[in-house]
Scaffold this active site. Structure first.
Site, PDB file in Angstrom:
ATOM      1  N   HIS A 157       2.883   3.323  -0.391  1.00  0.00           N
ATOM      2  CA  HIS A 157       2.516   2.411   0.702  1.00  0.00           C
ATOM      3  C   HIS A 157       1.496   3.042   1.643  1.00  0.00           C
ATOM      4  O   HIS A 157       1.412   2.671   2.811  1.00  0.00           O
ATOM      5  CB  HIS A 157       3.780   1.981   1.475  1.00  0.00           C
ATOM      6  CG  HIS A 157       4.664   1.045   0.693  1.00  0.00           C
ATOM      7  ND1 HIS A 157       5.985   0.824   0.990  1.00  0.00           N
ATOM      8  CD2 HIS A 157       4.381   0.259  -0.383  1.00  0.00           C
ATOM      9  CE1 HIS A 157       6.496  -0.053   0.112  1.00  0.00           C
ATOM     10  NE2 HIS A 157       5.548  -0.390  -0.717  1.00  0.00           N
TER      11      HIS A 157
ATOM     12  N   CYS B 174     -11.475   3.151   9.885  1.00  0.00           N
ATOM     13  CA  CYS B 174     -12.196   2.086  10.582  1.00  0.00           C
ATOM     14  C   CYS B 174     -12.431   0.943   9.600  1.00  0.00           C
ATOM     15  O   CYS B 174     -12.950   1.156   8.500  1.00  0.00           O
ATOM     16  CB  CYS B 174     -13.538   2.603  11.112  1.00  0.00           C
ATOM     17  SG  CYS B 174     -14.576   1.242  11.729  1.00  0.00           S
TER      18      CYS B 174
ATOM     19  N   CYS C 170     -16.708   0.632   9.322  1.00  0.00           N
ATOM     20  CA  CYS C 170     -17.566   1.647   8.698  1.00  0.00           C
ATOM     21  C   CYS C 170     -16.795   2.578   7.759  1.00  0.00           C
ATOM     22  O   CYS C 170     -17.386   3.458   7.143  1.00  0.00           O
ATOM     23  CB  CYS C 170     -18.314   2.465   9.758  1.00  0.00           C
ATOM     24  SG  CYS C 170     -17.260   3.635  10.649  1.00  0.00           S
TER      25      CYS C 170
ATOM     26  N   CYS D 237     -13.170   2.274  16.720  1.00  0.00           N
ATOM     27  CA  CYS D 237     -14.000   3.365  16.194  1.00  0.00           C
ATOM     28  C   CYS D 237     -15.233   3.508  17.095  1.00  0.00           C
ATOM     29  O   CYS D 237     -15.570   2.587  17.846  1.00  0.00           O
ATOM     30  CB  CYS D 237     -14.411   2.970  14.780  1.00  0.00           C
ATOM     31  SG  CYS D 237     -15.506   4.116  13.937  1.00  0.00           S
TER      32      CYS D 237
ATOM     33  N   GLU E 274      24.841   3.986   1.617  1.00  0.00           N
ATOM     34  CA  GLU E 274      25.604   2.796   1.232  1.00  0.00           C
ATOM     35  C   GLU E 274      25.094   2.247  -0.092  1.00  0.00           C
ATOM     36  O   GLU E 274      23.999   2.617  -0.540  1.00  0.00           O
ATOM     37  CB  GLU E 274      25.553   1.726   2.322  1.00  0.00           C
ATOM     38  CG  GLU E 274      24.180   1.418   2.830  1.00  0.00           C
ATOM     39  CD  GLU E 274      24.227   0.557   4.103  1.00  0.00           C
ATOM     40  OE1 GLU E 274      23.648  -0.527   4.057  1.00  0.00           O
ATOM     41  OE2 GLU E 274      24.848   0.980   5.094  1.00  0.00           O
TER      42      GLU E 274
END
Ligand code: OAD
Length: 244
Positions: A118, A126, A129, A147, A214
């Site tokens: 992930h 950015c 760019c 940025c 669990e």
């Protein structure tokens, strides 16, 4: 034989052990998991805060959550579970980790082969760019942070609605289909496509060892061994058994 001993024996005999980790492994490093009481999704509705559409529509709002997550990650340190996995790799007993986590703690603990399924919150990009900066270097004044080119900054994490980075997906599925044992640690295993990894491993005859405080949707039916408890206690026990 106790379940932990059986797990250690399987890992000692396995020629290719892989680990799939989720938020639970970082819980004792102070990073809250997503689901359950006290989870991030308790306070932030993922539909409003964790989709790419939500980010594009209102990046400032989503950055409220991202800023908080970034601050927690900056303060966090690997725990005994991360360290045990690093030791397993060092011992030649772990081929690699596929992590759903974005905190960089496996690398901080010393693991070399880590697939960040992930993405990572440790790197900020950015959107205009494509310049990248490290989380440590990010100075936030206004939300969303911008940025120097004026573009909107975004952590290099996968939000809902975004594809899994192609290399991560390909390599993770390949590793899952060829491993002989899979450790599934601290994940509810409900988010696809990461949730397919245990199924792919199982279909290819790997032994599934699940470690969780669990039971999950994997526990009955998919997991061959279920070790109930905290990863920070169980993983060091396994490492100690392997050293004997
Ligand atoms: P979850 O929050 O869904 O699940 C965390 C799991 O860790 C639960 O099954 C807990 O029982 C378990 N757990 C908690 N503390 C533990 C401990 N000390 N030792 C062992 N297990 C423990 O987190 P993930 O499964 O990682 O994706 O969530 C998967 C994805 O859902 C995340 O990567 C994120 C989220 O939406 C995106 O944002 C794309």
């Amino acid at each position: 034989m106790k379940a932990t001993e059986r797990a250690a024996e399987i890992i000692s005999r396995s020629s290719a052990t892989l680990a799939l980790t989720g938020a639970g492994i970082s819980a004792e490093s102070g990073i809250p998991p997503f689901r359950g009481q006290g989870g991030l999704w308790d306070r932030y509705n993922p539909e409003e805060y964790a989709t790419i559409d939500a980010f594009l529509n209102n990046p400032g709002k989503v950055w409220n959550m991202l800023k908080e997550v970034g601050e927690i990650i900056l303060k966090s340190k690997p725990n005994d579970a991360h360290r045990a996995l690093a030791e397993l790799e060092e011992m030649g007993k772990l081929r690699g980790i596929v992590t759903q986590n974005i905190d960089g703690l496996h690398q901080a603990a010393g693991n070399k082969t880590v697939i960040e399924f992930h993405g990572t919150h440790k790197q900020i990009i950015c959107m205009s760019c494509c310049k990248r900066i490290k989380l440590e270097q990010l100075i936030i004044q206004d939300l969303p942070p911008l940025c120097s080119c004026g573009g909107i900054l975004k952590p290099e994490v996968v939000l809902f609605g975004e594809p899994i980075p192609y290399d991560a997906l390909r390599t993770a599925f390949q590793e899952a289909s060829t491993c002989k044992a899979l450790l599934v640690i601290g994940t509810s295993a409900v988010v696809a496509p990461a949730s397919q990894i245990p199924l792919i491993a199982k279909q290819n005859a790997a032994t599934i060892i699940e470690i969780n405080t669990e039971s999950t949707i994997l526990t009955t039916g998919i997991s061959d061994i279920f070790l109930e408890g905290s990863a920070s206690q169980i993983l060091p026990q396994i490492v100690n058994l392997l050293k004997q």
